[in-house]
Write an enzyme that holds these catalytic residues in place. Structure first.
Site, PDB file in Angstrom:
ATOM      1  N   GLY A  35       2.769  -1.138   4.273  1.00 45.68           N
ATOM      2  CA  GLY A  35       2.794   0.278   3.928  1.00 45.68           C
ATOM      3  C   GLY A  35       4.212   0.736   3.651  1.00 45.68           C
ATOM      4  O   GLY A  35       4.774   0.490   2.590  1.00 45.68           O
ATOM      5  N   GLY A  36       4.825   1.365   4.655  1.00 41.73           N
ATOM      6  CA  GLY A  36       6.147   1.980   4.494  1.00 41.73           C
ATOM      7  C   GLY A  36       7.170   1.072   3.827  1.00 41.73           C
ATOM      8  O   GLY A  36       7.906   1.513   2.932  1.00 41.73           O
ATOM      9  N   GLY A  81       2.416   2.244  10.735  1.00 38.00           N
ATOM     10  CA  GLY A  81       3.364   3.350  10.593  1.00 38.00           C
ATOM     11  C   GLY A  81       4.087   3.707  11.874  1.00 38.00           C
ATOM     12  O   GLY A  81       4.745   4.742  11.945  1.00 38.00           O
ATOM     13  N   GLU A 117      -6.822   4.627   7.989  1.00 38.04           N
ATOM     14  CA  GLU A 117      -6.628   6.057   7.706  1.00 38.04           C
ATOM     15  C   GLU A 117      -7.879   6.650   7.053  1.00 38.04           C
ATOM     16  O   GLU A 117      -8.230   7.799   7.302  1.00 38.04           O
ATOM     17  CB  GLU A 117      -5.373   6.244   6.828  1.00 38.04           C
ATOM     18  CG  GLU A 117      -4.108   6.046   7.655  1.00 38.04           C
ATOM     19  CD  GLU A 117      -2.923   5.491   6.897  1.00 38.04           C
ATOM     20  OE1 GLU A 117      -2.908   5.539   5.658  1.00 38.04           O
ATOM     21  OE2 GLU A 117      -1.995   4.987   7.571  1.00 38.04           O
ATOM     22  N   ASN A 154       0.863  -1.182   0.000  1.00 37.35           N
ATOM     23  CA  ASN A 154       0.000   0.000   0.000  1.00 37.35           C
ATOM     24  C   ASN A 154       0.899   1.231   0.000  1.00 37.35           C
ATOM     25  O   ASN A 154       1.499   1.557   1.018  1.00 37.35           O
ATOM     26  CB  ASN A 154      -0.888  -0.048   1.253  1.00 37.35           C
ATOM     27  CG  ASN A 154      -1.706   1.211   1.443  1.00 37.35           C
ATOM     28  OD1 ASN A 154      -1.789   2.055   0.548  1.00 37.35           O
ATOM     29  ND2 ASN A 154      -2.320   1.348   2.615  1.00 37.35           N
ATOM     30  N   TRP A 155       0.983   1.883  -1.151  1.00 45.13           N
ATOM     31  CA  TRP A 155       1.926   3.008  -1.272  1.00 45.13           C
ATOM     32  C   TRP A 155       1.387   4.280  -0.630  1.00 45.13           C
ATOM     33  O   TRP A 155       2.105   5.272  -0.538  1.00 45.13           O
ATOM     34  CB  TRP A 155       2.251   3.258  -2.756  1.00 45.13           C
ATOM     35  CG  TRP A 155       2.958   2.126  -3.434  1.00 45.13           C
ATOM     36  CD1 TRP A 155       3.314   0.913  -2.878  1.00 45.13           C
ATOM     37  CD2 TRP A 155       3.413   2.083  -4.790  1.00 45.13           C
ATOM     38  NE1 TRP A 155       3.945   0.133  -3.815  1.00 45.13           N
ATOM     39  CE2 TRP A 155       4.026   0.827  -5.003  1.00 45.13           C
ATOM     40  CE3 TRP A 155       3.363   2.992  -5.855  1.00 45.13           C
ATOM     41  CZ2 TRP A 155       4.583   0.457  -6.229  1.00 45.13           C
ATOM     42  CZ3 TRP A 155       3.915   2.627  -7.082  1.00 45.13           C
ATOM     43  CH2 TRP A 155       4.522   1.377  -7.263  1.00 45.13           C
ATOM     44  N   LYS A 156       0.129   4.288  -0.267  1.00 44.42           N
ATOM     45  CA  LYS A 156      -0.498   5.476   0.333  1.00 44.42           C
ATOM     46  C   LYS A 156      -0.258   6.711  -0.561  1.00 44.42           C
ATOM     47  O   LYS A 156      -0.175   6.571  -1.778  1.00 44.42           O
ATOM     48  CB  LYS A 156       0.002   5.673   1.764  1.00 44.42           C
ATOM     49  CG  LYS A 156      -0.166   4.388   2.595  1.00 44.42           C
ATOM     50  CD  LYS A 156      -0.017   4.588   4.063  1.00 44.42           C
ATOM     51  CE  LYS A 156      -0.178   3.242   4.763  1.00 44.42           C
ATOM     52  NZ  LYS A 156      -0.140   3.345   6.215  1.00 44.42           N
ATOM     53  N   HIS A 188      -9.533   1.193   4.971  1.00 42.67           N
ATOM     54  CA  HIS A 188      -8.250   1.337   5.672  1.00 42.67           C
ATOM     55  C   HIS A 188      -8.450   2.259   6.877  1.00 42.67           C
ATOM     56  O   HIS A 188      -9.244   3.204   6.821  1.00 42.67           O
ATOM     57  CB  HIS A 188      -7.213   1.916   4.711  1.00 42.67           C
ATOM     58  CG  HIS A 188      -5.835   1.909   5.295  1.00 42.67           C
ATOM     59  ND1 HIS A 188      -5.415   2.850   6.198  1.00 42.67           N
ATOM     60  CD2 HIS A 188      -4.810   1.035   5.135  1.00 42.67           C
ATOM     61  CE1 HIS A 188      -4.161   2.568   6.563  1.00 42.67           C
ATOM     62  NE2 HIS A 188      -3.777   1.472   5.926  1.00 42.67           N
ATOM     63  N   GLU A 209      -5.398  -4.948  10.615  1.00 44.54           N
ATOM     64  CA  GLU A 209      -4.351  -3.945  10.801  1.00 44.54           C
ATOM     65  C   GLU A 209      -4.610  -3.187  12.096  1.00 44.54           C
ATOM     66  O   GLU A 209      -5.373  -2.214  12.105  1.00 44.54           O
ATOM     67  CB  GLU A 209      -4.362  -2.954   9.637  1.00 44.54           C
ATOM     68  CG  GLU A 209      -4.101  -3.582   8.291  1.00 44.54           C
ATOM     69  CD  GLU A 209      -3.527  -2.558   7.316  1.00 44.54           C
ATOM     70  OE1 GLU A 209      -2.418  -2.783   6.845  1.00 44.54           O
ATOM     71  OE2 GLU A 209      -4.176  -1.537   7.074  1.00 44.54           O
ATOM     72  N   SER A 252       3.331  -2.135  10.277  1.00 45.74           N
ATOM     73  CA  SER A 252       4.776  -2.205  10.468  1.00 45.74           C
ATOM     74  C   SER A 252       5.373  -3.565  10.121  1.00 45.74           C
ATOM     75  O   SER A 252       6.252  -4.067  10.822  1.00 45.74           O
ATOM     76  CB  SER A 252       5.149  -1.783  11.901  1.00 45.74           C
ATOM     77  OG  SER A 252       4.772  -0.433  12.129  1.00 45.74           O
TER      78      SER A 252
HETATM   79  P1  PGA Z   1       2.765   0.289   7.608  1.00 46.71           P
HETATM   80  O1  PGA Z   1       1.302   0.486   6.992  1.00 46.71           O
HETATM   81  O2  PGA Z   1       3.301  -1.001   7.043  1.00 46.71           O
HETATM   82  O3  PGA Z   1       3.553   1.490   7.160  1.00 46.71           O
HETATM   83  O4  PGA Z   1       2.602   0.203   9.074  1.00 46.71           O
HETATM   84  C1  PGA Z   1       0.440  -0.587   6.792  1.00 46.71           C
HETATM   85  C2  PGA Z   1      -0.858  -0.108   6.212  1.00 46.71           C
HETATM   86  O5  PGA Z   1      -1.313   0.974   6.595  1.00 46.71           O
HETATM   87  O6  PGA Z   1      -1.474  -0.794   5.364  1.00 46.71           O
END
Ligand code: PGA
Length: 258
Positions: A237-238, A176, A100, A13-15, A98, A170, A216
């Protein structure tokens, strides 16, 4: 049924990150060094990069996903993107609900359910995110929250509609933050979420449904997470923004899952 019946899925997930040039470089690096991989691999770039990335993935087994969608097909919904548009742009999958989106942009279980319905109608593979906040975990409400989120999003379908659906557990406190759930915490939550699906649609559907862990995930912790029998993949994500690290995650080394 055992975990080996569920095809592992690693999704990035590149956000809201990167330029078109960054997106192209990242996906070219992934495609070039992917090597042979038996499971499913997905990347979810920002909307603006979908077609560029999709074009570069044409000859690759890596599939394209969007990070969200609207439930209507078209119309006066300024700023939104429909499932039909995602299909048109070459998407195979879509991330829904998600944390967010829930926390910052007003997604609720009810809107996630509407989006899920639309995603299935457009034959997009839906990845429905659930997860508790730190406060909810610390006040022993994790299971209640997961139950509400699973039931809220997944109620009201024909079981056959949901055969492709994927859940991503998640924990919000792990996203993050560098604070990953322990493999045992992930396994416990996944078993619980699977049980909620079983309560709605029976054990057959629940045992076939893939449940990803997200929060993470790194090259260092992916192996122990993937070794859990109910962890069927990762939503990253990251760490999905760096090709070498993400390739290591894709090629996780789990003990034989049974
Ligand atoms: P993260 O994000 O790996 O940076 O914690 C995961 C996500 O939000 O899907």
């Amino acid at each position: 049924m055992t975990a080996s019946h569920r095809r592992p899925l690693i999704a990035g997930n590149w956000k809201m990150n990167g330029s078109l040039k960054d997106a192209a470089e990242l996906v070219q690096a992934l495609a070039k060094d992917l090597g042979s991989v038996g499971h499913e691999v997905i990347v979810a770039p920002p909307f603006t990069a979908l077609t560029v990335v999709g074009e570069l993935l044409k000859k690759s087994p890596i599939k394209l996903a969007a990070q969200d969608m609207h439930w209507e097909n078209a119309g006066a919904y300024t700023g939104e993107v429909s499932g039909a548009m995602l299909k048109d742009a070459g998407c195979h999958a879509v991330i829904l609900g998600h944390s967010e989106r829930r926390r910052l942009f007003g997604d609720t279980d009810a809107t996630v359910q509407r989006k899920l319905k639309a995603a299935l109608a457009h034959k997009l593979l839906p990845i429905v995110c659930i997860g508790e906040t730190l406060e909810e975990r610390e006040s022993q409400r994790t299971f209640k929250v997961l139950e509400t989120q699973v039931k809220g999003a997944l109620t009201g379908f024909a079981p056959s509609d949901l055969s492709s659906a994927v859940i991503a557990y998640e924990p919000v406190w792990a996203i993050g933050t560098g604070k990953t759930a322990t493999p045992e915490q992930a396994q416990e939550a996944h078993v619980f979420a699977r049980r909620q699906v079983a309560a709605l649609y029976g054990d057959g559907l629940a045992q076939g449904m893939r449940i990803l862990y997200g929060g993470s995930v790194t090259p260092e912790n992916v192996d122990s997470l993937m070794a859990q029998p109910d962890v069927d993949g990762a939503l990253v994500g990251g760490a999905s923004l760096k090709p070498i690290g993400f390739l290591r995650i894709i090629h996780y080394q789990a003990a034989v899952r049974s």
